[in-house]
Design a protein around this motif. Sequence first.
Motif, short mmCIF file in Angstrom:
data_model
loop_
_atom_site.label_atom_id
_atom_site.label_comp_id
_atom_site.label_asym_id
_atom_site.label_seq_id
_atom_site.Cartn_x
_atom_site.Cartn_y
_atom_site.Cartn_z
N GLU A 21 -0.48 -4.42 -0.44
CA GLU A 21 -0.75 -3.11 -1.03
C GLU A 21 0.38 -2.71 -1.98
N LEU A 60 4.67 0.67 4.51
CA LEU A 60 4.16 -0.63 4.09
C LEU A 60 5.21 -1.73 4.19
N ARG A 69 5.44 6.19 2.19
CA ARG A 69 4.44 5.12 2.14
C ARG A 69 5.11 3.77 1.94
#
Length: 176
Positions: free
Chosen positions: A168, A160, A156
């Motif tokens: 985020e 990102l 993740r």
Amino acid sequence: LAVRDWAVKHESELIRVLESSSGVEHRRVASDALGYAQQSNQQLAALVRAARDADDDVRNNATRALGVLVRSNAALGKKIPPDTFIEMLNSGIWSDRNKAAALLMELTASRPPALLGKIRSTALDALIEMALWRRSGHAGYARMILGRVAGLPEDRVQQLTWNGPAEEIVRAATKR
């Protein structure tokens, strides 16, 4: 290859110049060439000390060399005290921040809790600022570190970092 061959044969001379020369150009060359020498504790220690040099090009060369060395041999990361590089994240000089983040990205790859905690307590604001830079190429190292500080899964963090939204990562880091 020629620089490497020369550096391997002249490691002690490079260290001596790096640590004691009053000539900034000499220290710049030594800090660059020393990264090509045979991996040794003396080489690492001299490069770590050079990361505190008064000249930003010397610091840049030394820190970049440490990052390359750790990328090629992760075990070397355990021999590099991170404090100088965490402090460099708060520098007003872009190359200090950029190279420190590159090295710390390597040092945090295995997610050592003590290091991540120290980064959080010392440089969270600097990392957030850097992570929000518009160009992911400039912000990428900070995003990776910040994602690790936040405890996000590595896949993740990668997603990102390069595809966004970077906010985020920032939200996750500030929640923790």
